[in-house]
Scaffold this active site. Sequence first.
Site, PDB file in Angstrom:
ATOM      1  N   SER A   1      -8.625   0.134   1.860  1.00 50.57           N
ATOM      2  CA  SER A   1      -9.309  -1.055   1.345  1.00 50.57           C
ATOM      3  C   SER A   1     -10.192  -1.725   2.391  1.00 50.57           C
ATOM      4  CB  SER A   1      -8.285  -2.071   0.847  1.00 50.57           C
ATOM      5  OG  SER A   1      -7.555  -1.562  -0.246  1.00 50.57           O
TER       6      SER A   1
ATOM      7  N   ARG B   1       1.711   5.923  -6.674  1.00 50.91           N
ATOM      8  CA  ARG B   1       1.646   4.942  -7.765  1.00 50.91           C
ATOM      9  C   ARG B   1       2.906   4.945  -8.631  1.00 50.91           C
ATOM     10  NH1 ARG B   1      -4.843   5.641  -8.867  1.00 50.91           N
ATOM     11  NH2 ARG B   1      -5.472   3.835  -7.623  1.00 50.91           N
TER      12      ARG B   1
ATOM     13  N   GLU C   1      -2.734  -0.667  -4.281  1.00 53.84           N
ATOM     14  CA  GLU C   1      -2.837   0.721  -4.750  1.00 53.84           C
ATOM     15  C   GLU C   1      -3.482   0.805  -6.135  1.00 53.84           C
ATOM     16  OE1 GLU C   1       0.477   3.363  -4.007  1.00 53.84           O
ATOM     17  OE2 GLU C   1       1.191   2.063  -2.397  1.00 53.84           O
TER      18      GLU C   1
END
Length: 391
Positions: free
Chosen positions: A118, A248, A369
């Site tokens: 990020s 995830r 995420e």
Amino acid sequence: MPAFSLDPSQTAWCAELRDLAAERLRPVADKGEPGHVNRPLVAELGRLGLLERLFTSGAFDLCLMRESLAYACTEAETALALQGLGAHPVHAHGTRAQRERWLPRVAEGSAVAAFALSEPGAGSDAAALELRAEGDAAGEGEGESPAAEPDGPARWRLTGEKCWISNAPEADFYTVFARTTPDAGARGVTAFLVPADRPGLTGTGLDMLSPHPIGSLAFDAVPVTADDVLGEPDRGFRVAMGTLNLFRPSVGAFAVGMAQAALDATLAHTAERDAFGGKLRDLQTVAHQVAEMALRTEAARLMVYAAATAYDEKAPDVPGRAAMAKLLATETAQYVVDSAVQLHGARALRHGHLLEHLYREVRAPRIYEGASEVQRGIIAKELYATMEAGQ
């Protein structure tokens, strides 16, 4: 744990993990400083053999670990998960030298890993990242500290920022995603393994709602070579998405563990609390609320298990299933924890109460995420792609 979905050995292992989390990990976690890496906790995870399982187990076992640890000690769960997230690209795509240097140290808990994707302007839109990997044809770096410089002449220099990076700025190495080809979207990104002592790499901790360490990183012409590449140049987006497809569903497992802890606390409280001439459980509105909490928690758990099984079986629909699992489980955990706080009343808002802790922990997984909105976009994209492929 539902007996129909786990065999006896798995059920026993989950119970053992809960006990370890409560007896061995919780005391170490309580001594940590919020916002900083708890290295004794990471080391204890290594001594218990849990970090090594990040590289020897499949997605289903990862989910069982995360759910079980989260139930009793969210700090231990997060420390384990961040080691896996940061080091999985090295395990899956690293060279032999990269793996031999870092993975044993990650497994024993002596090296802290971080996943640096990020950026200030590219969070959920990972393909829009702007950290630049600029070619260094001159091979600069001669005459600088050999302990900090890469083994050979720099091929690229990393310049830019990363933000919202868990374990930053205290990690020992970072899996960093940088743009090697301008204006190429997801196809121009390369993954690099960057040790924390590289010249030009600095970081700052961020004061966040979640108690685990999160920070920003600044790259000022940080040197990297071909030996630092994870996978292939310009193929880093695959490294990132492959890692996220694994983690995830396990974020969903983390959420399910928190939801189950909140549900169990609520069952105990409503069964004991006197109110309106009886127990709270005797009020139909309360009983129905608890039933809804249990229903959603179990549905989320089954979705997580299904996604993890699909990953382990290399099913073609992993991206969609992973997105569904993370979305349903994190949204469910938010609902369950919030409902638990409501049914407990003001006592749940006191600092140090289990639900006060879970209330702070449960918010972030809906964002990191890939935010919930991003997961819905992935699900829709996969649905339409499947439909068109069948036409």
